[in-house]
Structures are given as structure tokens and as C-alpha cells.
Design an enzyme around this catalytic site. Structure first.
Site, mmCIF file in Angstrom:
data_model
loop_
_atom_site.group_PDB
_atom_site.id
_atom_site.type_symbol
_atom_site.label_atom_id
_atom_site.label_comp_id
_atom_site.label_asym_id
_atom_site.label_seq_id
_atom_site.Cartn_x
_atom_site.Cartn_y
_atom_site.Cartn_z
ATOM 1 C CG ASP A 25 -5.554 4.426 4.970
ATOM 2 O OD1 ASP A 25 -5.019 3.492 4.354
ATOM 3 O OD2 ASP A 25 -5.610 5.590 4.545
ATOM 4 C CD GLU A 26 -6.828 1.389 0.488
ATOM 5 O OE1 GLU A 26 -7.860 1.307 -0.210
ATOM 6 O OE2 GLU A 26 -5.764 1.885 0.065
#
Length: 265
Positions: free
Chosen positions: A110-111
Site C-alpha cells: 500500500d505504499e
């Protein structure tokens, strides 16, 4: 020769999805929208893998024993993780990143960091590029992302957390040192609860307090982290975005009969 002539200023974006696992579950199940949701565990056993923003308002956090989370938020809804879905959505997001940069360093599902110095799409602005990426993510996945834009990785990553959720924050070159000086020490990478407590005992609470210490002092008290802290608090970070970096694993949930207390920092 000036330092920025040796290390030219770069344009770095850090994109961080907002409550990623929980947001995917709320997206896919309308009954979960606007409700406190915990991915992983159950009301009696397990560990929270992710928490929605509604749950976070009650103090529910990832890695928290589920039974503790349930006590803090009696209306908490537990849902089982669907890692194959998260991986699929993550790949959609990664494909968007690749449209804007050839230098993408994923940190997790997610990043990621993006170096947009080369301006692959000739957008003309790193800030505008971050906005376009966020808009594309929302359009294609229905999810929101927050972004930090700066001239190095440390500041970009910290900035992405400033206006969460669904926000953007920019730290310009002339603002880096002042911005870092105002950060609580807990916001510096690698400074966990134990290190932060040790710093507080030394009357070091924010970046400005760190900056007042000599490199020798930092080596004495914080060992291998000394040079990182010395530079970061001055807004300096020469690390390159590494597109060949192996992404961290998604992680696996373990279920325990009792609450756990970690001694790790």
C-alpha cells in the site's frame, strides 16, 4: 562546490494508501461503509491486521490484539483478510505508478516512493503529478491515497502522513530543515517507543532538540542511527529511490489465545 551541485535536488513522491485493507473491504461490502472495521482476528482471538478510520477513532490500531480492539470499540466489525484481493489492487496501483515514473520503490502493498525528477509524462510539476496519480487511483480502484512531495525520501514519507486521509502535503527545499525541526522525535524513521522514551529522558522531544546535539552525542546514545538522525533533522537524506528493491511481504496473521505484549522498540 555547493552540496546541491554534488547531489542535485530531486522530486520525490511518497504515496500511501488510506487504511488500505480496511478500505478495500468497505469498498467491496457496502454494509461495512462508515462503520468501524478491523481486518483480521475476531472479537476473542487474533491480531488486527488493519483498521478503518472509523475504528481508529476508538484507538484501534494494526498489530493490536483483537480482544483489546473489541474492548475499545464494542461495535467493531471483524472481517477476514483477503490477501489475494489486496495484491490484485496493489498491482493496479503499481501500474499507475509506472505510467509516471521508471523509478518506483515499493515498500509494501500500500505504499511506494516515486522519483519523478525525470518527469516521464512531462507534467511539469511533482505536485501536479502526485495529484494526477491520486486521481487515477481513485478513478480506477475507488480508493483514496495520500501523498507527500519533497526533495528526499525522508521528508516525502513524513509529509504523506500530514494530511491523511485523502490529502497531500508538500515540503519544499527551503522548508526542509524547519519542517524537520518541528517534528516529534517519534516521527523519525526507526524511533520507536523505547527510543523515544530514551530521548525524552535526555530532554529531546522534537527535531530541534535533536539538531542541538553533536554527532558524537548521538553516536554515544543512539549508535548506528546517529548519522541518519543528524542528517534527517537538517532535512538531508541522500538515499536514492531503488526500483530494484524487494518489496516487504504482505505479512501473515498469527492467532494467539492471549494478549501479547511486545518488548520490541
Amino acid at each position: 562546490m555547493k552540496d546541491n551541485e554534488i547531489n542535485p535536488l530531486r522530486k520525490i513522491i511518497h504515496i500511501d494508501m488510506d487504511a488500505f485493507f480496511a478500505s478495500v473491504e468497505q469498498r467491496d461490502n457496502p454494509l461495512l461503509r462508515n462503520k468501524p472495521v478491523a481486518v483480521g482476528g475476531s472479537a476473542r482471538r487474533g491480531v488486527v491486521a488493519a483498521a478503518s478510520y472509523e475504528a481508529r477513532q476508538y484507538g484501534v490500531r494494526s498489530a493490536m490484539p483483537s480482544i483489546t480492539a473489541a474492548r475499545r470499540c464494542p461495535s467493531l466489525v471483524f472481517v477476514p483478510p483477503r490477501f489475494e484481493v489486496y495484491r490484485s489492487v496493489s498491482q493496479q496501483i503499481r501500474d499507475i505508478f509506472n505510467q509516471y515514473s521508471d523509478a518506483v520503490e515499493p515498500l509494501s502493498l500500500d505504499e511506494a516512493y516515486l522519483d519523478v525528477t525525470q518527469d516521464k509524462r512531462t507534467v511539469g510539476s511533482a505536485i501536479r503529478t502526485a495529484e494526477l496519480i491520486r486521481a487515477s487511483i481513485h478513478q480506477q480502484t475507488g480508493l483514496t491515497a495520500s501523498a507527500g512531495v519533497s526533495y528526499n525520501k525522508f521528508l516525502a514519507k513524513v509529509a504523506s502522513d500530514q494530511n491523511k486521509p485523502n490529502g497531500i502535503f508538500v515540503v519544499r527545499p527551503q522548508e526542509g530543515a524547519q519542517f524537520a525541526a518541528g517534528l516529534p522525535v517519534r516521527r523519525f524513521y526507526g524511533v520507536g517507543p523505547k527510543t523515544a522514551e530514551r530521548m525524552n529522558q535526555l530532554d529531546i522531544h522534537v527535531g530541534a532538540d535533536l539538531r542541538a546535539q553533536s554527532l558524537g552525542f548521538l553516536h554515544e546514545h543512539f549508535g548506528s542511527s546517529a548519522e541518519y538522525l543528524y542528517n534527517a533533522v537538517r532535512g538531508v537524506d541522500h538515499r536514492q529511490v531503488r526500483p530494484d528493491r524487494i518489496r516487504k511481504s504482505v505479512g501473515r496473521e498469527r492467532t494467539f489465545q492471549h494478549d501479547l505484549q511486545s518488548e520490541n522498540d
